[in-house]
Design a protein around this motif. Structure first.
Motif, PDB file in Angstrom:
ATOM      1  N   LEU A 133      54.109  37.134  50.031  1.00 36.47           N
ATOM      2  CA  LEU A 133      52.961  36.830  50.881  1.00 36.47           C
ATOM      3  C   LEU A 133      51.967  37.969  50.714  1.00 36.47           C
ATOM      4  O   LEU A 133      52.290  39.129  51.003  1.00 36.47           O
ATOM      5  CB  LEU A 133      53.382  36.723  52.345  1.00 36.47           C
ATOM      6  N   GLY A 134      50.762  37.647  50.235  1.00 38.63           N
ATOM      7  CA  GLY A 134      49.743  38.669  50.049  1.00 38.63           C
ATOM      8  C   GLY A 134      49.221  39.189  51.372  1.00 38.63           C
ATOM      9  O   GLY A 134      48.996  38.420  52.307  1.00 38.63           O
ATOM     10  N   ILE A 135      49.033  40.507  51.447  1.00 42.00           N
ATOM     11  CA  ILE A 135      48.416  41.153  52.609  1.00 42.00           C
ATOM     12  C   ILE A 135      47.012  41.557  52.193  1.00 42.00           C
ATOM     13  O   ILE A 135      46.798  42.058  51.084  1.00 42.00           O
ATOM     14  CB  ILE A 135      49.242  42.376  53.063  1.00 42.00           C
ATOM     15  N   SER A 136      46.047  41.386  53.073  1.00 37.71           N
ATOM     16  CA  SER A 136      44.627  41.543  52.740  1.00 37.71           C
ATOM     17  C   SER A 136      44.160  42.993  52.537  1.00 37.71           C
ATOM     18  O   SER A 136      42.966  43.273  52.629  1.00 37.71           O
ATOM     19  CB  SER A 136      43.771  40.879  53.823  1.00 37.71           C
ATOM     20  N   TYR A 137      45.064  43.908  52.236  1.00 32.76           N
ATOM     21  CA  TYR A 137      44.686  45.272  51.871  1.00 32.76           C
ATOM     22  C   TYR A 137      44.070  45.254  50.482  1.00 32.76           C
ATOM     23  O   TYR A 137      44.598  44.569  49.602  1.00 32.76           O
ATOM     24  CB  TYR A 137      45.903  46.199  51.879  1.00 32.76           C
ATOM     25  N   PRO A 138      42.990  45.984  50.218  1.00 30.96           N
ATOM     26  CA  PRO A 138      42.255  46.881  51.098  1.00 30.96           C
ATOM     27  C   PRO A 138      41.170  46.143  51.882  1.00 30.96           C
ATOM     28  O   PRO A 138      40.569  45.196  51.379  1.00 30.96           O
ATOM     29  CB  PRO A 138      41.629  47.880  50.130  1.00 30.96           C
ATOM     30  N   ASN A 139      40.917  46.599  53.105  1.00 29.65           N
ATOM     31  CA  ASN A 139      39.787  46.062  53.859  1.00 29.65           C
ATOM     32  C   ASN A 139      38.560  46.936  53.569  1.00 29.65           C
ATOM     33  O   ASN A 139      38.628  47.871  52.752  1.00 29.65           O
ATOM     34  CB  ASN A 139      40.111  45.965  55.358  1.00 29.65           C
ATOM     35  N   GLU A 140      37.452  46.653  54.214  1.00 30.26           N
ATOM     36  CA  GLU A 140      36.203  47.388  53.933  1.00 30.26           C
ATOM     37  C   GLU A 140      36.348  48.885  54.198  1.00 30.26           C
ATOM     38  O   GLU A 140      35.844  49.711  53.430  1.00 30.26           O
ATOM     39  CB  GLU A 140      35.053  46.810  54.746  1.00 30.26           C
ATOM     40  N   ALA A 141      37.013  49.242  55.296  1.00 27.43           N
ATOM     41  CA  ALA A 141      37.187  50.666  55.617  1.00 27.43           C
ATOM     42  C   ALA A 141      38.059  51.361  54.573  1.00 27.43           C
ATOM     43  O   ALA A 141      37.772  52.506  54.186  1.00 27.43           O
ATOM     44  CB  ALA A 141      37.795  50.816  57.012  1.00 27.43           C
ATOM     45  N   ASP A 142      39.120  50.689  54.099  1.00 29.27           N
ATOM     46  CA  ASP A 142      39.989  51.265  53.068  1.00 29.27           C
ATOM     47  C   ASP A 142      39.197  51.516  51.781  1.00 29.27           C
ATOM     48  O   ASP A 142      39.330  52.568  51.149  1.00 29.27           O
ATOM     49  CB  ASP A 142      41.158  50.325  52.759  1.00 29.27           C
TER      50      ASP A 142
END
Length: 163
Positions: free
Chosen positions: A95-104
């Motif tokens: 299951l893919g996790i949405s990392y990286p987000n904008e802050a990352d």
């Protein structure tokens, strides 16, 4: 009588053909969030405020702290979501996790580095693992466990990864 013998064999073959599939069916309450508690090495599947399932997990090979850069071996911390299901994962199912987000992304770029990516909740590798925290930053379960989780969790489900 011969007809009933063949019918019994046919029913048995059809019944057993589904036993080996890694794709399970889930008919219970919707999973409304996933919580990963890194310090406790636990993952919880919730329906609203009720814990549906709890699992022991493995993390990245350098598990303390938030993932900042590609290759740092850390598992991210923060709020993400399940971005997609990968039935053809090299780690059984994932299951893919949405990392990286904008802050990352912004932080990594401010340091002239890549934030990395490809963070998943997944099953085990094809080889034997000799330590608990062995991934490059993912959340690891056994193959049997990821089959259950994969059936329960839908894309878009919030994922809270806590220190």
């Amino acid at each position: 009588m011969r007809f009933f013998g063949w019918l019994a064999i046919l029913v048995a073959v059809i019944g057993l053909s589904g036993c080996g599939s890694k794709f399970k069916r889930y008919y219970g309450p919707e999973v409304t969030q996933v919580q990963v508690h890194k310090a406790d090495r636990k993952m919880y599947l919730f329906h609203n405020e009720k814990v549906l399932k709890a699992y022991d997990i493995g993390l990245g090979f350098a598990p303390v702290g938030h993932k900042q850069f590609e290759g740092d071996g850390k598992t991210p911390e923060g709020q993400y979501f399940i971005s997609y299901k990968n039935p053809d994962s090299q780690y059984h199912l994932s299951l893919g996790i949405s990392y990286p987000n904008e802050a990352d992304i912004a932080f990594a770029e401010s340091q002239d580095k890549s934030p990395g990516g490809d963070i998943f909740i997944h099953g085990g590798p094809n080889t034997r693992v000799s330590k608990r925290d062995w991934t490059w930053g993912c959340v690891a379960l056994t193959d049997k466990e990821i089959e259950i989780v994969y059936s329960m969790v839908k894309p878009g489900t919030p994922v809270f990864i806590l220190p």
